[in-house]
Scaffold this active site. Structure first.
Site, PDB file in Angstrom:
ATOM      1  N   LYS A   1      30.476  -0.181 -22.411  1.00 25.91           N
ATOM      2  CA  LYS A   1      29.974  -0.677 -23.699  1.00 25.91           C
ATOM      3  C   LYS A   1      31.189  -1.247 -24.413  1.00 25.91           C
ATOM      4  CE  LYS A   1      26.684  -1.198 -26.773  1.00 25.91           C
ATOM      5  NZ  LYS A   1      25.560  -2.132 -26.587  1.00 25.91           N
TER       6      LYS A   1
ATOM      7  N   ASP B   1      23.440  -1.124 -22.019  1.00 27.00           N
ATOM      8  CA  ASP B   1      22.051  -1.401 -22.439  1.00 27.00           C
ATOM      9  C   ASP B   1      21.414  -2.430 -21.508  1.00 27.00           C
ATOM     10  OD1 ASP B   1      23.897  -3.238 -23.456  1.00 27.00           O
ATOM     11  OD2 ASP B   1      22.896  -3.487 -25.390  1.00 27.00           O
TER      12      ASP B   1
ATOM     13  N   ASP C   1      19.180   8.980 -13.892  1.00 29.79           N
ATOM     14  CA  ASP C   1      17.778   9.413 -14.014  1.00 29.79           C
ATOM     15  C   ASP C   1      16.837   8.216 -13.899  1.00 29.79           C
ATOM     16  OD1 ASP C   1      18.411  12.096 -14.401  1.00 29.79           O
ATOM     17  OD2 ASP C   1      17.028  12.328 -16.092  1.00 29.79           O
TER      18      ASP C   1
ATOM     19  N   ASP D   1      24.898   9.710 -16.405  1.00 32.21           N
ATOM     20  CA  ASP D   1      23.825  10.708 -16.505  1.00 32.21           C
ATOM     21  C   ASP D   1      22.500  10.001 -16.763  1.00 32.21           C
ATOM     22  OD1 ASP D   1      22.614  13.282 -16.829  1.00 32.21           O
ATOM     23  OD2 ASP D   1      22.692  12.982 -18.994  1.00 32.21           O
TER      24      ASP D   1
ATOM     25  N   TYR E   1      31.457  14.104 -22.620  1.00 27.63           N
ATOM     26  CA  TYR E   1      31.032  15.453 -22.243  1.00 27.63           C
ATOM     27  C   TYR E   1      32.142  16.477 -22.484  1.00 27.63           C
ATOM     28  CZ  TYR E   1      26.579  14.704 -19.791  1.00 27.63           C
ATOM     29  OH  TYR E   1      25.275  14.455 -19.466  1.00 27.63           O
TER      30      TYR E   1
END
Ligand code: IPM
Ligand code: MG
Length: 359
Positions: free
Chosen positions: A192, A224, A252, A248, A141
């Site tokens: 990751k 993942d 959600d 982020d 970000y």
């Protein structure tokens, strides 16, 4: 001494949901004699319209002298086509960064009353209580260089930089270990590391910090797989710690497990526990102004604010209990509605929480 709370309604449904949360905050302020002074500021699209920038200097100055900040949401289609650096979301990222609010706590808890509003089978989500600890001021970000450039062949290329320093990883890891040690003592770090070097270092530093928290059981998971596990068997998680972008996305997904993203509060903390509190959902321009948005995530954000930044745990508990009471009574905004419940709007939901508070 009086403590200042800055209120930033923002855009879209922001002003509607914040209006309800504000009434709740004002009520507990007088009932519990908290001596809070509320003030208002502009952020996001509202600030662009009034001042030409998404984070005006006056807002930042007020934020710096406040003990806590309550934010609605920012953004909307009317600001989609302006210059990237002047968009509403930029204001949110700038205030997070300027106040060094690196520690984002996003609890995903299923209220038992809402088990049938979840998109998963009730037995998969009954009793769900997860805390996502998202790093908020670093990673892709904020990484430089970034931009959109034109290559020699005339084609354009977009690029961002994913990086994390050891100190950035260490401070978010400590926050997560502290949280896990106060809960069930299980922490899952999501990365990751099979592909991205930045997260190879992430894993190494988290592992190193774990030596200071022998009571916390640490595990690692690739992002993942974590996304899959969240919708397959979410109750295996207690605390999840992860970087800005993965957090982020996963928050959600976790939100939806609880029936509606309209239920999820969040806290963004600096190293001293000063914080900004906001619902995890966005400004929902499609339903703005209709009086149907769910104000509970914002009201529950007020509870988090009282607990984490204003040392008023009793007032926080009273608000959480009041929310439970109105859900028990069957009140549901449209995002939570299931057959047999009572459909209410933003204001009715806010008024009901207010009425359920100690008078
Ligand atoms: C969030 C939001 C923000 C983010 C946007 C509005 C910039 O999605 O708080 O999760 O990506 O951090
Ligand atoms: Mg988000």
């Amino acid at each position: 001494m009086s403590k200042q709370v800055l209120i930033l309604p923002g855009d879209g449904i922001g002003p509607e949901i914040v209006a309800e949360a504000r009434k709740v905050l004002e009520h507990v302020n007088s009932h519990f004699k908290l001596d809070l002074t509320l003030c208002d500021g502009l952020l996001g699209g509202a600030a662009i319209d009034a001042e030409g920038v998404p984070l005006p200097a006056a807002t930042l100055a007020l934020a710096k002298e406040s003990a806590a900040i309550l934010l609605g949401a920012v953004g909307g289609p009317q600001w989609d086509n302006i210059e990237r650096d002047l968009r509403p979301e930029k204001g949110l990222l700038q205030i997070r960064s300027a106040l060094e609010l690196f520690g984002n706590l996003r609890p995903a808890m299923l209220y038992p009353q809402l088990a049938d509003a979840s998109s998963l089978k009730p037995e998969l989500v009954a009793g769900l209580d997860i805390l996502i600890v998202r790093e908020l001021t670093g990673g892709i970000y904020f990484g430089e260089p970034r931009g959109i450039r034109t290559l020699e062949n005339g084609e354009r290329e977009g690029f961002n930089t994913y990086k994390y320093s050891e100190s950035e990883i260490e401070r978010i890891a400590r926050l997560a270990f502290e949280a896990a040690s106060k809960r069930s003592g299980r922490l899952c770090s999501v990365d990751k590391a099979n592909v991205l070097e930045a997260t190879v270092l992430w894993r190494e530093v988290v592992e190193r910090v774990s030596a200071d928290y022998p009571d916390v059981e640490l595990s690692h998971m690739y992002v993942d797989n974590a996304a899959m596990q969240l919708v397959k068997a979410p109750k295996q998680f207690d605390v999840i710690v992860t970087g800005n972008m993965f957090g982020d996305i996963l928050s959600d997904a976790a939100a939806m497990l609880t029936g509606s993203i309209g239920m999820l509060p969040s806290a963004s903390l600096d190293r001293d526990g000063r914080g900004m509190y906001e619902p995890c959902h966005g400004s929902a321009p499609d339903i703005a102004g209709q009086g149907i948005a769910n104000p509970l995530a914002t009201i529950l954000s007020v509870a988090m604010m009282l607990r984490y930044s204003l040392a008023a745990p009793e007032a926080a508990q009273a608000i959480e209990d009041a929310v439970s009471t109105v859900l028990d009574a069957g009140l549901r905004t449209p995002d939570l509605y299931t057959e047999g419940s009572q459909r209410v709007g933003t204001r009715e939901m806010g008024e009901a929480v207010l009425a359920a508070l100690p008078q």
